[in-house]
Design a protein around this motif. Structure first.
Motif, PDB file in Angstrom:
ATOM      1  N   CYS A   1      11.558  18.806   7.955  1.00  0.00           N
ATOM      2  CA  CYS A   1      10.469  19.768   7.758  1.00  0.00           C
ATOM      3  C   CYS A   1       9.544  19.357   6.615  1.00  0.00           C
ATOM      4  N   ARG A   2      10.108  18.670   5.623  1.00  0.00           N
ATOM      5  CA  ARG A   2       9.303  18.245   4.472  1.00  0.00           C
ATOM      6  C   ARG A   2       8.576  16.919   4.721  1.00  0.00           C
ATOM      7  N   PHE A   3       8.992  16.173   5.748  1.00  0.00           N
ATOM      8  CA  PHE A   3       8.411  14.851   5.983  1.00  0.00           C
ATOM      9  C   PHE A   3       7.024  15.018   6.607  1.00  0.00           C
ATOM     10  N   ASP A   4       5.987  14.724   5.845  1.00  0.00           N
ATOM     11  CA  ASP A   4       4.628  15.090   6.240  1.00  0.00           C
ATOM     12  C   ASP A   4       3.722  13.896   6.520  1.00  0.00           C
ATOM     13  N   ARG A   5       4.293  12.792   6.939  1.00  0.00           N
ATOM     14  CA  ARG A   5       3.484  11.641   7.362  1.00  0.00           C
ATOM     15  C   ARG A   5       4.263  10.872   8.425  1.00  0.00           C
ATOM     16  N   GLN A   6       3.586   9.937   9.120  1.00  0.00           N
ATOM     17  CA  GLN A   6       4.309   9.118  10.085  1.00  0.00           C
ATOM     18  C   GLN A   6       5.298   8.214   9.348  1.00  0.00           C
ATOM     19  N   ALA A   7       6.521   8.168   9.826  1.00  0.00           N
ATOM     20  CA  ALA A   7       7.579   7.358   9.203  1.00  0.00           C
ATOM     21  C   ALA A   7       7.422   5.914   9.658  1.00  0.00           C
ATOM     22  N   LEU A   8       6.417   5.254   9.105  1.00  0.00           N
ATOM     23  CA  LEU A   8       6.043   3.902   9.515  1.00  0.00           C
ATOM     24  C   LEU A   8       5.729   3.077   8.278  1.00  0.00           C
ATOM     25  N   HIS A   9       6.355   1.889   8.185  1.00  0.00           N
ATOM     26  CA  HIS A   9       6.239   1.058   6.985  1.00  0.00           C
ATOM     27  C   HIS A   9       6.070  -0.406   7.378  1.00  0.00           C
ATOM     28  N   SER A  10       5.041  -1.062   6.858  1.00  0.00           N
ATOM     29  CA  SER A  10       4.819  -2.492   7.075  1.00  0.00           C
ATOM     30  C   SER A  10       5.733  -3.261   6.136  1.00  0.00           C
ATOM     31  N   THR A  11       6.837  -3.753   6.663  1.00  0.00           N
ATOM     32  CA  THR A  11       7.922  -4.240   5.811  1.00  0.00           C
ATOM     33  C   THR A  11       7.949  -5.753   5.611  1.00  0.00           C
ATOM     34  N   PHE A  12       7.353  -6.525   6.565  1.00  0.00           N
ATOM     35  CA  PHE A  12       7.480  -7.983   6.504  1.00  0.00           C
ATOM     36  C   PHE A  12       6.175  -8.640   6.928  1.00  0.00           C
ATOM     37  N   LEU A  13       5.824  -9.725   6.220  1.00  0.00           N
ATOM     38  CA  LEU A  13       4.592 -10.446   6.502  1.00  0.00           C
ATOM     39  C   LEU A  13       4.847 -11.942   6.347  1.00  0.00           C
TER      40      LEU A  13
ATOM     41  N   ASP B   1      -3.065   2.437   8.478  1.00  0.00           N
ATOM     42  CA  ASP B   1      -3.506   3.827   8.469  1.00  0.00           C
ATOM     43  C   ASP B   1      -3.263   4.455   7.094  1.00  0.00           C
ATOM     44  N   LYS B   2      -3.959   5.529   6.823  1.00  0.00           N
ATOM     45  CA  LYS B   2      -3.888   6.197   5.525  1.00  0.00           C
ATOM     46  C   LYS B   2      -2.457   6.453   5.064  1.00  0.00           C
ATOM     47  N   ASP B   3      -1.607   6.941   5.944  1.00  0.00           N
ATOM     48  CA  ASP B   3      -0.251   7.302   5.540  1.00  0.00           C
ATOM     49  C   ASP B   3       0.808   6.324   6.035  1.00  0.00           C
ATOM     50  N   THR B   4       0.388   5.145   6.455  1.00  0.00           N
ATOM     51  CA  THR B   4       1.333   4.064   6.720  1.00  0.00           C
ATOM     52  C   THR B   4       1.451   3.235   5.447  1.00  0.00           C
ATOM     53  N   THR B   5       2.663   2.960   5.033  1.00  0.00           N
ATOM     54  CA  THR B   5       2.885   2.224   3.795  1.00  0.00           C
ATOM     55  C   THR B   5       3.163   0.753   4.099  1.00  0.00           C
ATOM     56  N   GLY B   6       3.105  -0.077   3.033  1.00  0.00           N
ATOM     57  CA  GLY B   6       3.570  -1.441   3.169  1.00  0.00           C
ATOM     58  C   GLY B   6       2.537  -2.523   2.965  1.00  0.00           C
ATOM     59  N   LEU B   7       2.862  -3.727   3.454  1.00  0.00           N
ATOM     60  CA  LEU B   7       2.150  -4.956   3.121  1.00  0.00           C
ATOM     61  C   LEU B   7       0.821  -5.090   3.852  1.00  0.00           C
ATOM     62  N   ILE B   8      -0.184  -5.517   3.099  1.00  0.00           N
ATOM     63  CA  ILE B   8      -1.516  -5.744   3.642  1.00  0.00           C
ATOM     64  C   ILE B   8      -2.112  -6.969   2.961  1.00  0.00           C
ATOM     65  N   VAL B   9      -2.926  -7.750   3.697  1.00  0.00           N
ATOM     66  CA  VAL B   9      -3.478  -9.014   3.205  1.00  0.00           C
ATOM     67  C   VAL B   9      -4.944  -8.839   2.821  1.00  0.00           C
ATOM     68  N   VAL B  10      -5.312  -9.407   1.676  1.00  0.00           N
ATOM     69  CA  VAL B  10      -6.702  -9.395   1.218  1.00  0.00           C
ATOM     70  C   VAL B  10      -7.089 -10.822   0.825  1.00  0.00           C
TER      71      VAL B  10
ATOM     72  N   LYS C   1       0.827  -1.217   0.000  1.00  0.00           N
ATOM     73  CA  LYS C   1       0.000   0.000   0.000  1.00  0.00           C
ATOM     74  C   LYS C   1       0.858   1.262   0.000  1.00  0.00           C
ATOM     75  N   PRO C   2       0.521   2.232  -0.850  1.00  0.00           N
ATOM     76  CA  PRO C   2       1.262   3.502  -0.836  1.00  0.00           C
ATOM     77  C   PRO C   2       0.764   4.425   0.267  1.00  0.00           C
ATOM     78  N   ARG C   3       1.452   5.506   0.471  1.00  0.00           N
ATOM     79  CA  ARG C   3       0.994   6.536   1.395  1.00  0.00           C
ATOM     80  C   ARG C   3      -0.240   7.225   0.807  1.00  0.00           C
ATOM     81  N   ASN C   4      -0.973   7.938   1.622  1.00  0.00           N
ATOM     82  CA  ASN C   4      -2.119   8.730   1.197  1.00  0.00           C
ATOM     83  C   ASN C   4      -3.213   7.877   0.563  1.00  0.00           C
TER      84      ASN C   4
END
Length: 326
Positions: free
Chosen positions: A272-284, A139-148, A98-101
């Protein structure tokens, strides 16, 4: 509008001794324990055709369950041609990076443009699966792996695996402050009584457990790998804030970026430019819901976090060099 739906099932022998509401939450994972408790108190649950039961009634195993569930009608979500970064796909499941935003499921203020809208376009038949097969959320601005899950059987088994802690989810995060030891946060989480979009640690909340390990230390930040035992809303973000090490860029639980006279200009610019939580789902890692074969996936860090880490490393390098010169 609500409509009635009859749910039936048989209590497993292994559920002997469990409370009725807990047992039914396991049997019917599409519905929350609080919703099931409401149905019990409303007299909409039969145990061996007996309706006079209470949530804490103990099960013996083998009971026949019938629920006349009153369910809110699902809105008719629109299928939309939104790209999906599919890491893996077979007849039973999808793994998506999943991308950010991007919101995972439509809700107030986000009625379209979500992952669910994209799934309905990519697999029209998934409309027959609750929540379009989404097993867990980011979350909306958390990136990374998700299961469907692509069908109800796969979704039910994956949810059971999630509840049994058989699915491993690891995240990478950059937090504010220099952490010096690995650890675990065991703090229940509840919704904020006033700020309804926020969660808080609270003794009356739902149990939540987060393990964290230091990957890298910088001048005034730390890179972590985190593993979840539970999956509460905003869990990692709330737990890190509880430790007074909020995630960089977190708009709800973090601190507003401030220029540091000790940091390099390049790092201050990136922060200053980083505008989301620096959180990434990296491993599943999970067991396939149909074949039971163990499977795992890794999603590389998104570019904005790569840039942030590079700036933090360079700033730390400059600090060490300046000390060496002294």
């Amino acid at each position: 509008m609500k409509h009635a739906k009859i749910l039936t099932g048989t209590v497993k022998e292994s559920q002997c001794g469990q409370r009725l509401d807990y047992t039914l939450a396991k049997m019917f994972p599409d519905y929350s324990r609080s919703q099931i408790k409401t149905w019990i108190l409303a007299g909409l649950v039969w145990v061996n055709e007996l309706v006079k039961v209470i949530p804490k009634t103990k099960m013996l195993g083998g009971e026949c369950i019938k629920i006349q569930a009153l369910i809110d009608e699902e809105p008719c979500w629109e299928a939309q041609a939104i790209p999906l970064n599919i890491v893996y796909e077979d007849e039973a499941l999808l793994i998506i990076n999943k991308p950010r935003n991007q919101v995972v499921h439509p809700g107030a203020g986000n009625t379209d443009g979500t992952m669910l809208n994209a799934l309905l376009y990519y697999i029209p038949s998934i409309i027959a699966v609750p929540r379009a097969g989404i097993v867990h959320r980011l979350d909306k601005d958390t990136t990374g792996l998700i299961v469907v899950a692509k069908n109800v059987t796969a979704q039910t088994r994956l949810i059971e695996s999630l509840q049994a802690h058989e699915i491993t989810r690891k995240y990478e995060a950059i937090v504010i402050g220099t952490m010096t030891a690995n650890g675990t946060v065991e703090q229940p989480i509840a919704r904020h009584t006033i700020k309804r979009k926020q969660m808080v640690t609270h003794s009356l909340g739902k149990p939540a457990v987060t393990h964290y390990r230091i990957m890298e230390q910088f001048r005034a930040h730390t890179r972590l790998i985190l593993c979840l035992e539970t999956g509460r809303t905003h869990q990692i973000r709330v737990h890190m804030a509880h430790l007074n090490h909020p995630i960089v860029g977190d708009p709800l639980y973090g601190k507003r970026p401030r220029l540091s006279k000790y940091a390099s200009k390049a790092l201050n610019d990136v922060l200053c430019r980083f505008d989301r939580q620096a959180l990434h789902s990296t491993f599943l890692r999970l067991y396939h819901p149909i074949t039971s074969i163990p499977m795992e996936w890794y999603a590389p860090m998104p570019q904005d976090m790569v840039t942030l880490i590079a700036a933090l490393k360079e700033d730390t390098k400059q600090l060490k060099e300046s000390r060496y010169c002294l």
